[in-house]
Scaffold this motif. Structure first.
Motif, PDB file in Angstrom:
ATOM      1  N   TRP A 113       0.820  -1.216   0.000  1.00 23.86           N
ATOM      2  CA  TRP A 113       0.000   0.000   0.000  1.00 23.86           C
ATOM      3  C   TRP A 113       0.852   1.264   0.000  1.00 23.86           C
ATOM      4  O   TRP A 113       0.438   2.297  -0.497  1.00 23.86           O
ATOM      5  CB  TRP A 113      -0.926  -0.024   1.219  1.00 23.86           C
ATOM      6  N   PHE A 125       0.055  -5.675   3.171  1.00 22.58           N
ATOM      7  CA  PHE A 125      -0.894  -6.638   3.719  1.00 22.58           C
ATOM      8  C   PHE A 125      -1.489  -7.446   2.571  1.00 22.58           C
ATOM      9  O   PHE A 125      -1.087  -7.284   1.419  1.00 22.58           O
ATOM     10  CB  PHE A 125      -1.982  -5.949   4.551  1.00 22.58           C
ATOM     11  N   TYR A 127      -4.688  -8.587   0.227  1.00 20.95           N
ATOM     12  CA  TYR A 127      -5.917  -8.008  -0.329  1.00 20.95           C
ATOM     13  C   TYR A 127      -6.819  -9.111  -0.859  1.00 20.95           C
ATOM     14  O   TYR A 127      -6.348 -10.214  -1.166  1.00 20.95           O
ATOM     15  CB  TYR A 127      -5.525  -7.084  -1.475  1.00 20.95           C
ATOM     16  N   TYR A 302      -3.732  -5.280   7.292  1.00 21.48           N
ATOM     17  CA  TYR A 302      -3.369  -3.878   7.067  1.00 21.48           C
ATOM     18  C   TYR A 302      -2.892  -3.193   8.338  1.00 21.48           C
ATOM     19  O   TYR A 302      -2.309  -2.105   8.277  1.00 21.48           O
ATOM     20  CB  TYR A 302      -4.565  -3.120   6.479  1.00 21.48           C
TER      21      TYR A 302
END
Length: 379
Positions: A113, A125, A127, A302
């Motif tokens: 990210w 993280f 997704y 996340y």
């Protein structure tokens, strides 16, 4: 298998070529433009995307994404939802084909990210925006998520570790619409713990400390707010808000609660160590940062943040050991910090100073007495 990429966009001309290069592995690329005033639409069409143009008022991300999903071919096996400021590294289709089988309805994959100043991975993280064509819809006006609406239960979710999606956003693009959309989302679904957490976090970004504290305490009191990682994140934002309000004891109390809530996470302990660093509680720093470094398994969520998994906890250990006069240990940790962030000039200087102190300490007493050490004033 048939793979279709779909996206929404507005005024993203600068991302078109990189994004289309990445998405060429799909069988079709479908884009819903929501009101571009630049040449985004023309560039996408020239690169082979099927582009539709519609505007939405009032704006909601879920409405736009659901409309874009409606435009996907009915016979698609997998739908890949991305934004134009993201791109896959080459070979992503082969990895999807490797892990997919009949009955799979969702795929998880690594998502970077953000990036650090030196170009290394920042917040990373997993997704889940690759899904079956039927049975899903997007929900919530912002921070929208896929919800299963099909009959029965969804099929299998599989991991695709060989994929990698990177996010390189336009730093000039405003996120000003997020706060009112989050407030709307919480009004629409006041029992949704996830969006209550996101709203409190957004108040933190706006430096609205009291609103942040009030909202996140509400999140923690919700009966469905059970995910320890997110609960700990709420406690950390509360703690930081108290710190900004000049209440360091409350900050420490909430950081300790966060660490107890999710003892498998480095982030609460690293935050606690940093707060204690500001308070010059060096033994406290050694405890908190030392406990953080004992956690070696990086989570997939996340909640995982780059600072906690970079040089920061090592750096804090080095500073704390220096301040209690344990220079040998300080140097060991400073070297580890520098290894993780070799371009950091401050860390380079710390290592240089500590080596000079170690060298001076190794001299016979007569030389130590007659040579000026770093930081001493000449007589």
């Amino acid at each position: 298998m048939k793979i279709v990429v779909y996206a929404i966009c507005k005024n993203e001309s600068g991302f078109v070529d990189r994004w289309m290069d990445s998405m060429q592995e799909a069988d079709r690329v479908i884009v819903l433009d929501t009101g571009s005033t630049d040449d985004t639409v023309q560039k996408l069409r020239s690169r082979g995307a099927r582009v539709y143009e519609e505007q939405f008022s009032p704006w909601r991300f879920d409405t736009a994404r659901n409309r874009s999903l409606e435009l996907v071919d009915d016979d698609a096996d997998l739908c890949v939802c991305t934004d134009l400021d993201e791109y896959f590294l080459p070979g992503w289709r082969a990895e999807l084909e490797r892990v997919w089988s009949p009955g799979v309805t969702q795929v998880r994959y690594p998502y970077v990210w953000s990036f650090r100043a030196d170009g290394s991975d920042g917040v990373t993280f997993w997704y889940e925006k690759i899904h079956a064509r039927h049975g899903y819809k997007w929900t919530h006006p912002v921070h929208e998520v896929l919800s299963w609406i099909g009959e029965g239960t969804p099929g299998k979710t599989v991991d695709a570790p060989g994929m990698r999606l990177e996010h390189h956003p336009d730093p000039a693009k405003s996120r000003g619409q997020y706060l009112p959309l989050l407030e709307l989302s919480v009004r629409e679904d006041p029992d949704d713990d996830r969006n209550t957490h996101y709203l409190g976090r957004e108040y933190f970004y706006y430096r609205r400390w009291d609103d942040c504290i009030r909202t996140l305490k509400k999140h923690l009191a919700m009966p469905n707010a059970l995910w320890a990682d997110e609960r700990a994140a709420s406690m950390r934002y509360i703690a930081s808000s108290y710190s900004h309000k000049g209440q360091p004891d409350e900050a420490v109390r909430w950081y300790l609660r966060a660490a107890a809530e999710a003892p498998h996470l480095r982030e609460p302990l690293t935050d606690l160590a940093l707060e204690l660093y500001y308070q010059k509680d060096w033994h406290g720093v050694l405890f908190a940062a030392g406990r953080a470094l004992r956690i070696t398994k990086r989570p997939r969520t996340y909640i995982c943040e780059a600072d906690a998994w970079g040089s920061l906890p090592w750096d804090l250990m080095a500073v704390a050991y220096y301040n209690i006069g344990r220079n040998t240990l300080a140097l060991e940790y400073a070297l580890q910090a520098l290894e993780l962030d070799p371009g950091n000039e401050r860390l380079q200087n710390n290592v240089r100073l500590l080596r000079e102190l170690e060298d001076a300490a190794a001299l016979p007493p007569v030389f130590r007495d007659s040579n000026q050490l770093p930081g001493e004033n000449a007589e």
